[in-house]
Enzyme design. Structure first.
Site, PDB file in Angstrom:
ATOM      1  N   LEU A 148       0.855  -1.201   0.000  1.00 28.39           N
ATOM      2  CA  LEU A 148       0.000   0.000   0.000  1.00 28.39           C
ATOM      3  C   LEU A 148       0.884   1.241   0.000  1.00 28.39           C
ATOM      4  CD1 LEU A 148      -3.168   0.400   0.094  1.00 28.39           C
ATOM      5  CD2 LEU A 148      -2.822   1.096   2.469  1.00 28.39           C
ATOM      6  N   GLY A 149       1.774   1.307  -1.002  1.00 28.82           N
ATOM      7  CA  GLY A 149       2.652   2.466  -1.143  1.00 28.82           C
ATOM      8  C   GLY A 149       1.985   3.519  -2.014  1.00 28.82           C
ATOM      9  N   ARG A 150       2.834   4.227  -2.783  1.00 32.01           N
ATOM     10  CA  ARG A 150       2.305   5.318  -3.627  1.00 32.01           C
ATOM     11  C   ARG A 150       1.213   4.799  -4.560  1.00 32.01           C
ATOM     12  NH1 ARG A 150       8.433   6.621  -3.869  1.00 32.01           N
ATOM     13  NH2 ARG A 150       8.362   4.516  -4.702  1.00 32.01           N
ATOM     14  N   THR A 172       4.800  -2.525   7.397  1.00 31.23           N
ATOM     15  CA  THR A 172       4.523  -1.479   8.395  1.00 31.23           C
ATOM     16  C   THR A 172       3.093  -1.000   8.240  1.00 31.23           C
ATOM     17  OG1 THR A 172       6.767  -0.765   7.879  1.00 31.23           O
ATOM     18  CG2 THR A 172       5.487   0.672   9.333  1.00 31.23           C
ATOM     19  N   GLY A 227       2.637  -5.394  -9.998  1.00 28.40           N
ATOM     20  CA  GLY A 227       3.932  -5.047  -9.409  1.00 28.40           C
ATOM     21  C   GLY A 227       5.091  -5.613 -10.215  1.00 28.40           C
ATOM     22  N   ARG A 228       5.547  -6.803  -9.820  1.00 32.02           N
ATOM     23  CA  ARG A 228       6.607  -7.509 -10.535  1.00 32.02           C
ATOM     24  C   ARG A 228       6.272  -9.004 -10.583  1.00 32.02           C
ATOM     25  NH1 ARG A 228       8.013  -3.401 -12.455  1.00 32.02           N
ATOM     26  NH2 ARG A 228       9.963  -2.293 -12.244  1.00 32.02           N
ATOM     27  N   ASP A 252      -0.149  -8.184 -15.367  1.00 31.40           N
ATOM     28  CA  ASP A 252       0.532  -7.231 -16.251  1.00 31.40           C
ATOM     29  C   ASP A 252       2.023  -7.521 -16.296  1.00 31.40           C
ATOM     30  OD1 ASP A 252       0.736  -4.772 -17.849  1.00 31.40           O
ATOM     31  OD2 ASP A 252       1.718  -3.903 -16.086  1.00 31.40           O
ATOM     32  N   GLU A 257      10.162 -11.722 -18.208  1.00 34.08           N
ATOM     33  CA  GLU A 257       9.629 -10.990 -19.373  1.00 34.08           C
ATOM     34  C   GLU A 257      10.667 -10.899 -20.482  1.00 34.08           C
ATOM     35  OE1 GLU A 257       8.297  -7.263 -17.760  1.00 34.08           O
ATOM     36  OE2 GLU A 257       6.812  -8.224 -16.503  1.00 34.08           O
ATOM     37  N   HIS A 275       3.080  -5.944 -19.744  1.00 30.22           N
ATOM     38  CA  HIS A 275       3.729  -4.950 -18.874  1.00 30.22           C
ATOM     39  C   HIS A 275       3.509  -3.523 -19.416  1.00 30.22           C
ATOM     40  CE1 HIS A 275       7.357  -4.202 -15.977  1.00 30.22           C
ATOM     41  NE2 HIS A 275       6.543  -3.166 -15.992  1.00 30.22           N
TER      42      HIS A 275
HETATM   43  P1  NAP Z   1       6.303   2.174  -2.940  1.00 30.29           P
HETATM   44  O1  NAP Z   1       5.639   3.491  -2.768  1.00 30.29           O
HETATM   45  O2  NAP Z   1       7.708   2.000  -2.482  1.00 30.29           O
HETATM   46  O3  NAP Z   1       5.367   1.085  -2.239  1.00 30.29           O
HETATM   47  C1  NAP Z   1       5.760  -0.225  -2.034  1.00 30.29           C
HETATM   48  C2  NAP Z   1       4.784  -0.866  -1.057  1.00 30.29           C
HETATM   49  O4  NAP Z   1       5.132  -2.241  -0.941  1.00 30.29           O
HETATM   50  C3  NAP Z   1       4.852  -0.260   0.346  1.00 30.29           C
HETATM   51  O5  NAP Z   1       3.561  -0.171   0.875  1.00 30.29           O
HETATM   52  C4  NAP Z   1       5.683  -1.269   1.138  1.00 30.29           C
HETATM   53  O6  NAP Z   1       5.322  -1.225   2.498  1.00 30.29           O
HETATM   54  C5  NAP Z   1       5.257  -2.570   0.462  1.00 30.29           C
HETATM   55  N1  NAP Z   1       6.245  -3.626   0.620  1.00 30.29           N
HETATM   56  C6  NAP Z   1       7.554  -3.614   0.256  1.00 30.29           C
HETATM   57  N2  NAP Z   1       8.142  -4.758   0.585  1.00 30.29           N
HETATM   58  C7  NAP Z   1       7.198  -5.520   1.184  1.00 30.29           C
HETATM   59  C8  NAP Z   1       7.193  -6.803   1.766  1.00 30.29           C
HETATM   60  N3  NAP Z   1       8.301  -7.564   1.806  1.00 30.29           N
HETATM   61  N4  NAP Z   1       6.042  -7.271   2.283  1.00 30.29           N
HETATM   62  C9  NAP Z   1       4.925  -6.527   2.258  1.00 30.29           C
HETATM   63  N5  NAP Z   1       4.857  -5.296   1.719  1.00 30.29           N
HETATM   64  C10 NAP Z   1       5.979  -4.798   1.200  1.00 30.29           C
HETATM   65  O7  NAP Z   1       6.328   1.740  -4.451  1.00 30.29           O
HETATM   66  P2  NAP Z   1       5.292   2.127  -5.617  1.00 30.29           P
HETATM   67  O8  NAP Z   1       5.704   3.409  -6.233  1.00 30.29           O
HETATM   68  O9  NAP Z   1       3.905   1.981  -5.094  1.00 30.29           O
HETATM   69  O10 NAP Z   1       5.626   0.955  -6.685  1.00 30.29           O
HETATM   70  C11 NAP Z   1       5.544  -0.397  -6.292  1.00 30.29           C
HETATM   71  C12 NAP Z   1       6.151  -1.302  -7.336  1.00 30.29           C
HETATM   72  O11 NAP Z   1       5.257  -1.446  -8.426  1.00 30.29           O
HETATM   73  C13 NAP Z   1       7.443  -0.810  -8.006  1.00 30.29           C
HETATM   74  O12 NAP Z   1       8.573  -1.085  -7.220  1.00 30.29           O
HETATM   75  C14 NAP Z   1       7.456  -1.569  -9.315  1.00 30.29           C
HETATM   76  O13 NAP Z   1       8.152  -2.783  -9.159  1.00 30.29           O
HETATM   77  C15 NAP Z   1       5.985  -1.863  -9.573  1.00 30.29           C
HETATM   78  N6  NAP Z   1       5.473  -1.112 -10.739  1.00 30.29           N
HETATM   79  C16 NAP Z   1       5.018  -1.784 -11.831  1.00 30.29           C
HETATM   80  C17 NAP Z   1       4.540  -1.079 -12.915  1.00 30.29           C
HETATM   81  C18 NAP Z   1       4.035  -1.778 -14.142  1.00 30.29           C
HETATM   82  O14 NAP Z   1       4.225  -1.256 -15.226  1.00 30.29           O
HETATM   83  N7  NAP Z   1       3.357  -2.905 -14.014  1.00 30.29           N
HETATM   84  C19 NAP Z   1       4.533   0.306 -12.906  1.00 30.29           C
HETATM   85  C20 NAP Z   1       4.992   0.961 -11.783  1.00 30.29           C
HETATM   86  C21 NAP Z   1       5.457   0.235 -10.690  1.00 30.29           C
HETATM   87  P3  NAP Z   1       6.346  -1.663   3.671  1.00 30.29           P
HETATM   88  O15 NAP Z   1       7.678  -1.060   3.314  1.00 30.29           O
HETATM   89  O16 NAP Z   1       5.725  -1.106   4.911  1.00 30.29           O
HETATM   90  O17 NAP Z   1       6.367  -3.139   3.663  1.00 30.29           O
HETATM   91  C1  8YV Z   2       7.772   0.652 -16.811  1.00 33.28           C
HETATM   92  C2  8YV Z   2       7.592  -0.088 -14.368  1.00 33.28           C
HETATM   93  O1  8YV Z   2       7.114  -0.177 -17.708  1.00 33.28           O
HETATM   94  O2  8YV Z   2       8.012   1.987 -13.341  1.00 33.28           O
HETATM   95  C3  8YV Z   2       8.108   0.763 -13.267  1.00 33.28           C
HETATM   96  O3  8YV Z   2       8.606   0.188 -12.290  1.00 33.28           O
HETATM   97  O4  8YV Z   2       7.611  -1.270 -14.296  1.00 33.28           O
HETATM   98  C4  8YV Z   2       6.996   0.542 -15.552  1.00 33.28           C
HETATM   99  O5  8YV Z   2       6.484   1.798 -15.298  1.00 33.28           O
HETATM  100  C5  8YV Z   2       9.199   0.326 -16.867  1.00 33.28           C
HETATM  101  O6  8YV Z   2       9.936   0.949 -15.903  1.00 33.28           O
HETATM  102  C6  8YV Z   2       9.724   0.688 -18.237  1.00 33.28           C
HETATM  103  O7  8YV Z   2      10.994   0.277 -18.359  1.00 33.28           O
END
Ligand code: NAP
Ligand code: 8YV
Length: 315
Positions: A148-150, A172, A227-228, A252, A257, A275
């Protein structure tokens, strides 16, 4: 005075590349391929992909690595920290796009919209024939957000008007949100019937969505991952979808990948996207700008917009 040299290994968003070329000497090459003199000139890196320890070590005067995307698991930030190199990423500018995608993917998964469209396009909609009712509905669901981050918080806000119950698991507890907190992923999976994963790729999140968690989600269960792919045991997921241990999944992201396992491709109850959660022109432009602005911030003011937690700023 010669311009600052910035290395761009591999593919980079066109807009970022154009803006980088306005400001810096851009060297489009791999770190390992540079001769010693050129390697010494490089003070910054802009990367949309992998940048590992060996590449960092190959650049003796490197100061900053600007990574495209919020997830920076492809960059060895811990190693960069030991070398005093700052790593930056592109948070927040993609929150809305990724959260929108998560909701779209959830609806597609629950209500089978992609399958229904394929059915129509295949000419099946003829007098007297209609697409079967979807087995599932979003109505009345209890959605658990894993992370539950950004982005996770934006997903939660978008879910509120759907009148579903919302809970979450993170390490947390967040005292500022109105959702129920579950201290373990298993507790969350047992409580909810729908799970959305939006956690980073870290050693702790590896294959945490496994057979045990999927079975706790149950036969009516729906799993969505934006996420990943690293977070999911894909073999266990395919088996659970096939046996009916869970009902459906929307993905996604994938473990390796762009490889998508045949076991997932074969399943009618999986919605699969390449993705693309942040993949709109406006959002990718904003991310591209941030890649450049992180470097400019560093070189002009010693303050990049978004240094990652592993690399504290130099004094
Ligand atoms: P963020 O603000 O850092 O939020 C991450 C969340 O995950 C926090 O709430 C964190 O809380 C929780 N977390 C981390 N490790 C954990 C664990 N071991 N167990 C439980 N919860 C955990 O990151 P964000 O900006 O939301 O982005 C999250 C992720 O989404 C990125 O790192 C990226 O890999 C992925 N993403 C994918 C795409 C896509 O294209 N599909 C696009 C953007 C991002 P705690 O630290 O309190 O555990
Ligand atoms: C992008 C992502 O597809 O921001 C991330 O973590 O997974 C996606 O927004 C990727 O970073 C593009 O390379």
């Amino acid at each position: 005075m010669s311009r600052i040299a910035v290395l761009v290994p591999g593919k980079m968003h066109e807009r970022a590349l154009a803006r980088l070329k306005e400001r810096y000497d851009v060297i489009e090459a791999d770190a390992a391929s540079l001769d010693a003199e050129m390697a010494k000139r490089i003070r910054g890196v802009a990367v949309s992909g992998t940048f590992k320890a060996a590449s960092i070590d190959a650049l003796p005067n490197l100061e900053v690595i600007s990574s495209f995307g919020v997830g920076y698991d492809n960059v060895d930030a811990k190693h960069a920290a030991t070398k005093g190199v700052v790593v930056t990423n592109t948070p927040d500018v993609l929150n809305d796009e990724v959260a929108d995608t998560a909701i779209g993917l959830l609806l597609n998964t629950v209500r089978e919209f992609p399958r229904a469209e394929n059915w129509l396009r295949a000419g099946n909609w003829t007098p007297g024939k209609s697409y079967p009712l979807s087995r599932f509905s979003l109505k009345g669901r209890h959605v658990g957000i894993y992370g539950l981050g950004r982005i996770g918080q934006e997903i939660a806000k978008r879910l509120e008007p759907f009148k579903v119950k919302i809970s979450y698991h993170t390490r947390t507890r967040n005292a500022d949100v109105p959702y129920d907190y579950y201290p373990t992923l298993k507790d969350l999976a047992e409580a909810v019937d729908t799970m959305i994963a939006i956690v980073p790729k870290t050693p702790q999140t590896h294959k945490t969505i496994n057979a045990e968690i999927l079975s706790a989600l149950g036969p009516e269960g729906v799993f969505v991952n934006v996420g990943r792919g690293w977070t999911v045991d894909e073999e266990a997921l395919a088996a659970a979808l096939k046996s009916g241990a869970i009902g459906a999944a929307g993905l996604d992201v994938f473990y390796d990948e762009p490889h998508v396992p045949a076991a997932l491709l074969d399943l009618p109850n999986a919605v699969l996207l390449p993705h693309l959660a942040s993949g709109s022109v406006p959002t990718r432009n904003a991310m591209a700008d941030m890649v450049v602005d992180n470097l400019a911030g560093w070189f002009e003011k010693g303050e990049p917009l978004a240094p990652v937690p592993e690399t504290p700023l130099k004094g």
